[in-house]
Motif scaffolding. Sequence first.
Motif, mmCIF file in Angstrom:
data_model
loop_
_atom_site.group_PDB
_atom_site.id
_atom_site.type_symbol
_atom_site.label_atom_id
_atom_site.label_comp_id
_atom_site.label_asym_id
_atom_site.label_seq_id
_atom_site.Cartn_x
_atom_site.Cartn_y
_atom_site.Cartn_z
ATOM 1 N N PHE A 47 0.792 -1.227 0.000
ATOM 2 C CA PHE A 47 0.000 0.000 0.000
ATOM 3 C C PHE A 47 0.827 1.282 0.000
ATOM 4 C CE2 PHE A 47 -3.394 -2.850 1.602
ATOM 5 C CZ PHE A 47 -4.307 -2.586 0.595
ATOM 6 N N LEU A 92 1.004 2.815 -3.481
ATOM 7 C CA LEU A 92 -0.337 3.267 -3.863
ATOM 8 C C LEU A 92 -0.716 4.539 -3.112
ATOM 9 C CD1 LEU A 92 -2.197 -0.147 -4.004
ATOM 10 C CD2 LEU A 92 -1.383 1.242 -5.913
ATOM 11 N N LYS A 93 -0.328 4.609 -1.851
ATOM 12 C CA LYS A 93 -0.607 5.796 -1.049
ATOM 13 C C LYS A 93 0.146 7.006 -1.610
ATOM 14 C CE LYS A 93 -0.421 7.294 3.761
ATOM 15 N NZ LYS A 93 0.004 6.931 5.116
ATOM 16 N N LYS A 94 1.409 6.815 -1.987
ATOM 17 C CA LYS A 94 2.199 7.902 -2.574
ATOM 18 C C LYS A 94 1.577 8.369 -3.891
ATOM 19 C CE LYS A 94 6.621 6.590 -0.587
ATOM 20 N NZ LYS A 94 7.969 6.101 -0.852
ATOM 21 N N LEU A 95 1.141 7.418 -4.701
ATOM 22 C CA LEU A 95 0.505 7.758 -5.966
ATOM 23 C C LEU A 95 -0.787 8.532 -5.732
ATOM 24 C CD1 LEU A 95 0.420 7.484 -9.057
ATOM 25 C CD2 LEU A 95 -0.813 5.337 -8.717
ATOM 26 N N TRP A 96 -1.584 8.086 -4.761
ATOM 27 C CA TRP A 96 -2.834 8.762 -4.431
ATOM 28 C C TRP A 96 -2.572 10.216 -4.040
ATOM 29 C CZ3 TRP A 96 -7.898 8.605 -4.850
ATOM 30 C CH2 TRP A 96 -8.654 9.422 -4.033
ATOM 31 N N PHE A 97 -1.601 10.447 -3.159
ATOM 32 C CA PHE A 97 -1.300 11.810 -2.727
ATOM 33 C C PHE A 97 -0.773 12.653 -3.876
ATOM 34 C CE2 PHE A 97 -0.971 10.038 1.689
ATOM 35 C CZ PHE A 97 -2.060 10.732 2.179
ATOM 36 N N ARG A 98 0.027 12.056 -4.746
ATOM 37 C CA ARG A 98 0.565 12.805 -5.881
ATOM 38 C C ARG A 98 -0.546 13.226 -6.845
ATOM 39 N NH1 ARG A 98 5.366 9.906 -8.266
ATOM 40 N NH2 ARG A 98 6.247 10.603 -6.313
ATOM 41 N N LEU A 99 -1.467 12.322 -7.128
ATOM 42 C CA LEU A 99 -2.579 12.653 -8.025
ATOM 43 C C LEU A 99 -3.522 13.663 -7.385
ATOM 44 C CD1 LEU A 99 -3.437 9.156 -9.503
ATOM 45 C CD2 LEU A 99 -2.277 11.054 -10.632
ATOM 46 N N HIS A 100 -3.781 13.493 -6.108
ATOM 47 C CA HIS A 100 -4.694 14.400 -5.415
ATOM 48 C C HIS A 100 -4.110 15.810 -5.329
ATOM 49 C CE1 HIS A 100 -8.024 15.484 -2.887
ATOM 50 N NE2 HIS A 100 -7.202 15.960 -1.984
ATOM 51 N N GLN A 131 -4.430 17.687 -8.655
ATOM 52 C CA GLN A 131 -5.742 18.280 -8.907
ATOM 53 C C GLN A 131 -5.847 19.634 -8.236
ATOM 54 O OE1 GLN A 131 -8.448 15.346 -7.452
ATOM 55 N NE2 GLN A 131 -8.491 14.225 -9.374
#
Length: 62
Positions: free
Chosen positions: A8, A11-19, A22
């Motif tokens: 995870f 995935l967590k790093k990717l989530w924060f980067r995408l968020h 935005q």
Amino acid sequence: MGWLQSLFSPLKKLWFRLHSAQRKSRGIYILYEDVKSCPYEDVHVLWSILVESHSPSPPSKQ
């Protein structure tokens, strides 16, 4: 449980980067309402220059 965290973590790093991307994409448009309500024409001129400089330019044909 270490394997679960290793799964995870990316995935967590990717989530924060995408968020965060935005949020950054909103950029200068957060100020739009303040600029629109400003009575000074100079502010509107500067705003239009700023918006034009941030808009992507069309590809030029050579």
